[in-house]
Design an enzyme around this catalytic site. Sequence first.
Site, PDB file in Angstrom:
ATOM      1  N   ARG A  68     -19.022  20.580   3.650  1.00 47.72           N
ATOM      2  CA  ARG A  68     -19.137  19.149   3.910  1.00 47.72           C
ATOM      3  C   ARG A  68     -19.349  18.980   5.414  1.00 47.72           C
ATOM      4  O   ARG A  68     -18.514  19.421   6.213  1.00 47.72           O
ATOM      5  CB  ARG A  68     -17.854  18.446   3.489  1.00 47.72           C
ATOM      6  CG  ARG A  68     -17.946  16.978   3.717  1.00 47.72           C
ATOM      7  CD  ARG A  68     -16.695  16.260   3.292  1.00 47.72           C
ATOM      8  NE  ARG A  68     -16.946  14.829   3.364  1.00 47.72           N
ATOM      9  CZ  ARG A  68     -16.088  13.917   2.994  1.00 47.72           C
ATOM     10  NH1 ARG A  68     -14.932  14.266   2.498  1.00 47.72           N
ATOM     11  NH2 ARG A  68     -16.389  12.644   3.087  1.00 47.72           N
TER      12      ARG A  68
ATOM     13  N   ASN B 263     -14.220  21.921   3.163  1.00 46.42           N
ATOM     14  CA  ASN B 263     -14.156  20.673   3.925  1.00 46.42           C
ATOM     15  C   ASN B 263     -13.267  20.957   5.121  1.00 46.42           C
ATOM     16  O   ASN B 263     -12.045  21.044   5.002  1.00 46.42           O
ATOM     17  CB  ASN B 263     -13.569  19.575   3.038  1.00 46.42           C
ATOM     18  CG  ASN B 263     -13.634  18.214   3.697  1.00 46.42           C
ATOM     19  OD1 ASN B 263     -13.939  18.102   4.884  1.00 46.42           O
ATOM     20  ND2 ASN B 263     -13.327  17.181   2.937  1.00 46.42           N
TER      21      ASN B 263
ATOM     22  N   GLU C  13     -16.486  14.227  -4.726  1.00 44.77           N
ATOM     23  CA  GLU C  13     -17.386  14.669  -3.660  1.00 44.77           C
ATOM     24  C   GLU C  13     -17.551  16.187  -3.661  1.00 44.77           C
ATOM     25  O   GLU C  13     -18.634  16.707  -3.402  1.00 44.77           O
ATOM     26  CB  GLU C  13     -16.850  14.195  -2.306  1.00 44.77           C
ATOM     27  CG  GLU C  13     -17.008  12.694  -2.135  1.00 44.77           C
ATOM     28  CD  GLU C  13     -16.161  12.116  -1.027  1.00 44.77           C
ATOM     29  OE1 GLU C  13     -14.944  11.946  -1.234  1.00 44.77           O
ATOM     30  OE2 GLU C  13     -16.703  11.847   0.043  1.00 44.77           O
TER      31      GLU C  13
ATOM     32  N   HIS D  13     -19.811   8.610   3.818  1.00 44.43           N
ATOM     33  CA  HIS D  13     -19.418   8.688   2.396  1.00 44.43           C
ATOM     34  C   HIS D  13     -20.640   8.870   1.502  1.00 44.43           C
ATOM     35  O   HIS D  13     -20.597   8.546   0.304  1.00 44.43           O
ATOM     36  CB  HIS D  13     -18.708   7.402   1.912  1.00 44.43           C
ATOM     37  CG  HIS D  13     -17.350   7.161   2.470  1.00 44.43           C
ATOM     38  ND1 HIS D  13     -16.907   5.897   2.779  1.00 44.43           N
ATOM     39  CD2 HIS D  13     -16.336   7.994   2.769  1.00 44.43           C
ATOM     40  CE1 HIS D  13     -15.674   5.965   3.236  1.00 44.43           C
ATOM     41  NE2 HIS D  13     -15.304   7.235   3.251  1.00 44.43           N
TER      42      HIS D  13
ATOM     43  N   GLU E  14     -10.502   3.065  -7.596  1.00 38.62           N
ATOM     44  CA  GLU E  14     -10.217   3.644  -8.917  1.00 38.62           C
ATOM     45  C   GLU E  14      -8.845   3.244  -9.445  1.00 38.62           C
ATOM     46  O   GLU E  14      -8.639   3.151 -10.646  1.00 38.62           O
ATOM     47  CB  GLU E  14     -10.247   5.182  -8.831  1.00 38.62           C
ATOM     48  CG  GLU E  14     -11.628   5.744  -8.594  1.00 38.62           C
ATOM     49  CD  GLU E  14     -11.604   7.224  -8.252  1.00 38.62           C
ATOM     50  OE1 GLU E  14     -10.750   7.953  -8.780  1.00 38.62           O
ATOM     51  OE2 GLU E  14     -12.444   7.648  -7.441  1.00 38.62           O
TER      52      GLU E  14
ATOM     53  N   ARG F  82      -8.589   1.233  10.089  1.00 33.82           N
ATOM     54  CA  ARG F  82      -9.757   0.856  10.910  1.00 33.82           C
ATOM     55  C   ARG F  82     -10.077  -0.624  10.738  1.00 33.82           C
ATOM     56  O   ARG F  82      -9.943  -1.158   9.640  1.00 33.82           O
ATOM     57  CB  ARG F  82     -10.992   1.676  10.508  1.00 33.82           C
ATOM     58  CG  ARG F  82     -10.855   3.143  10.793  1.00 33.82           C
ATOM     59  CD  ARG F  82     -12.181   3.869  10.507  1.00 33.82           C
ATOM     60  NE  ARG F  82     -11.918   5.257  10.213  1.00 33.82           N
ATOM     61  CZ  ARG F  82     -12.445   5.922   9.196  1.00 33.82           C
ATOM     62  NH1 ARG F  82     -13.286   5.331   8.377  1.00 33.82           N
ATOM     63  NH2 ARG F  82     -12.147   7.183   9.001  1.00 33.82           N
TER      64      ARG F  82
ATOM     65  N   HIS G  46     -17.047   2.390  -2.267  1.00 37.52           N
ATOM     66  CA  HIS G  46     -16.088   3.491  -2.076  1.00 37.52           C
ATOM     67  C   HIS G  46     -14.921   2.913  -1.283  1.00 37.52           C
ATOM     68  O   HIS G  46     -15.021   2.702  -0.073  1.00 37.52           O
ATOM     69  CB  HIS G  46     -16.749   4.657  -1.322  1.00 37.52           C
ATOM     70  CG  HIS G  46     -15.792   5.785  -1.080  1.00 37.52           C
ATOM     71  ND1 HIS G  46     -15.883   7.000  -1.725  1.00 37.52           N
ATOM     72  CD2 HIS G  46     -14.703   5.872  -0.290  1.00 37.52           C
ATOM     73  CE1 HIS G  46     -14.886   7.774  -1.340  1.00 37.52           C
ATOM     74  NE2 HIS G  46     -14.155   7.112  -0.457  1.00 37.52           N
TER      75      HIS G  46
HETATM   76  P1  AMP Z   1      -8.375   7.692  -0.582  1.00 39.61           P
HETATM   77  O1  AMP Z   1      -8.618   7.617   0.896  1.00 39.61           O
HETATM   78  O2  AMP Z   1      -9.634   7.566  -1.387  1.00 39.61           O
HETATM   79  O3  AMP Z   1      -7.524   8.851  -0.984  1.00 39.61           O
HETATM   80  O4  AMP Z   1      -7.517   6.378  -0.970  1.00 39.61           O
HETATM   81  C1  AMP Z   1      -6.271   6.108  -0.403  1.00 39.61           C
HETATM   82  C2  AMP Z   1      -5.874   4.688  -0.818  1.00 39.61           C
HETATM   83  O5  AMP Z   1      -5.852   4.611  -2.239  1.00 39.61           O
HETATM   84  C3  AMP Z   1      -4.514   4.237  -0.314  1.00 39.61           C
HETATM   85  O6  AMP Z   1      -4.607   2.951   0.233  1.00 39.61           O
HETATM   86  C4  AMP Z   1      -3.673   4.191  -1.579  1.00 39.61           C
HETATM   87  O7  AMP Z   1      -2.753   3.145  -1.568  1.00 39.61           O
HETATM   88  C5  AMP Z   1      -4.681   3.908  -2.661  1.00 39.61           C
HETATM   89  N1  AMP Z   1      -4.196   4.435  -3.929  1.00 39.61           N
HETATM   90  C6  AMP Z   1      -4.132   5.723  -4.306  1.00 39.61           C
HETATM   91  N2  AMP Z   1      -3.562   5.830  -5.533  1.00 39.61           N
HETATM   92  C7  AMP Z   1      -3.240   4.578  -5.927  1.00 39.61           C
HETATM   93  C8  AMP Z   1      -2.644   4.017  -7.104  1.00 39.61           C
HETATM   94  N3  AMP Z   1      -2.246   4.779  -8.104  1.00 39.61           N
HETATM   95  N4  AMP Z   1      -2.490   2.673  -7.144  1.00 39.61           N
HETATM   96  C9  AMP Z   1      -2.897   1.898  -6.134  1.00 39.61           C
HETATM   97  N5  AMP Z   1      -3.478   2.352  -5.012  1.00 39.61           N
HETATM   98  C10 AMP Z   1      -3.652   3.679  -4.900  1.00 39.61           C
END
Ligand code: AMP
Length: 418
Positions: A95, A11, A388, A184, A338, A245, A212
């Site tokens: 990717r 990536n 991914e 995505h 998640e 964004r 997502h």
């Molecule tokens: P990503 O871009 O998929 O890595 O997601 C990032 C986002 O996921 C950020 O806004 C983080 O606050 C949220 N996030 C990651 N881990 C946690 C967690 N354990 N609890 C709550 N939010 C989380």
Amino acid sequence: MQNSEKILVINSGSSSLKLTLYSIGSKQRLATGFVERIGTDAANMIYSRNGETKIEKTVEAKNHAIALDLVTQYLIDPEIGVIKSLDEINAIGHRVLHGGEIFKTATLIDTDVITQLRYLVPLGPLHMPANIGGVEACKKIFPDAQNVAVFDTAFHQSMPAYASRYAIPNEYYEKYGIRKFGFHGTSHHFVTLAASEFMGRAPEELKLVTCHLGNGSSLAAVKYGKVYDTTMGLTPLDGVVMGTRSGNIDPAVVLTLVRQGMTADEIDNMLNKQSGLFGVGGIDSGDMRDIVSNAAAGVATAKLALDMWAHRIVFYIGGYSSLIGGADAIVFTGGIGENSWQAREKVLSRLESIGCIMDEKANSTRRGPCYVSTPDSPVAVIIMPTDEELMIAKQTSEVVSAYRASIRKEEAERDFVI
Ligand code: AMP
């Protein structure tokens, strides 16, 4: 492809490179390497084996090829490596941000494909040169390996024209290719397959809304295994409220700001990097954890940001559910989808009208893959962790296997003629 074969997933971002080595048979992530701040004298490098960090240091990586070379040396290191020789890697999955209308599936990369990728650079001026740079670096370091491009846009290519086209004069589509592409795609595809398997049904018989939700976020309406609509557009700026964004806004906001004297680059920066949870939350953070804790502590701007975020997602889930004739399941994935039960609860508490009955305890305690809807909920709600990189590795394996089978067939036919 042999099950014991190793696939490298790359990536390549504008100033970063992430590399994951998979053993495809066991779906095992053998090692990962990450280099950021490429192009500076002080790039950061992390190398991990079986999920355990082995090396973390500052390195000099003037370009992606040097960064790739540095990390791959650790893969074959006698003490902390995972393979004996780089020859063990004979397929590499890349990717790639944008496949335009040319690439509808993962594709073996040859010189013609590289030419077509260059042609698509205007659709992703930041990412595409880095993606192509990653392919070129791999060709030098792994001269005998097959390279496969896996596109973020490909899964969305099934959208009908009435979902993917903008209602602006046709000539802008014909001349500049302006339309919705969606992003995505690899994640939406992965969770579509994984959620179907989890439900014990075939993707071809399910209607899903996949969400997502991370720093970048998008939703997709997936009908019988194919995308019918998605929230991101010509670029990843469109759709729901994201970390920094804006998501969708009245296009005339841009015109108003132009007339106020802002340049295209200034508006681009404002909409992509200063907006969303970060821009509205008023706490100098676009991280959902900070937004949730500040909203709970009574910070009005953080609460507003969280409410806007949920409002837009509820709107799309309801709309997409209607568009596909009623969803069988809503699937949550990504860092927020998640992990943040509070953010999920904000959304799920407003979805009873479309048949989603949240199991509050499950939602606040369980980790995916799992159901967070009650057993009698007409529409299931599922948390499905995305992967991914694994999806890229699997697709790479499939493309390379098909290529080898076609070569064997050609050889057999030639031998027969002789
Ligand atoms: P990503 O871009 O998929 O890595 O997601 C990032 C986002 O996921 C950020 O806004 C983080 O606050 C949220 N996030 C990651 N881990 C946690 C967690 N354990 N609890 C709550 N939010 C989380």
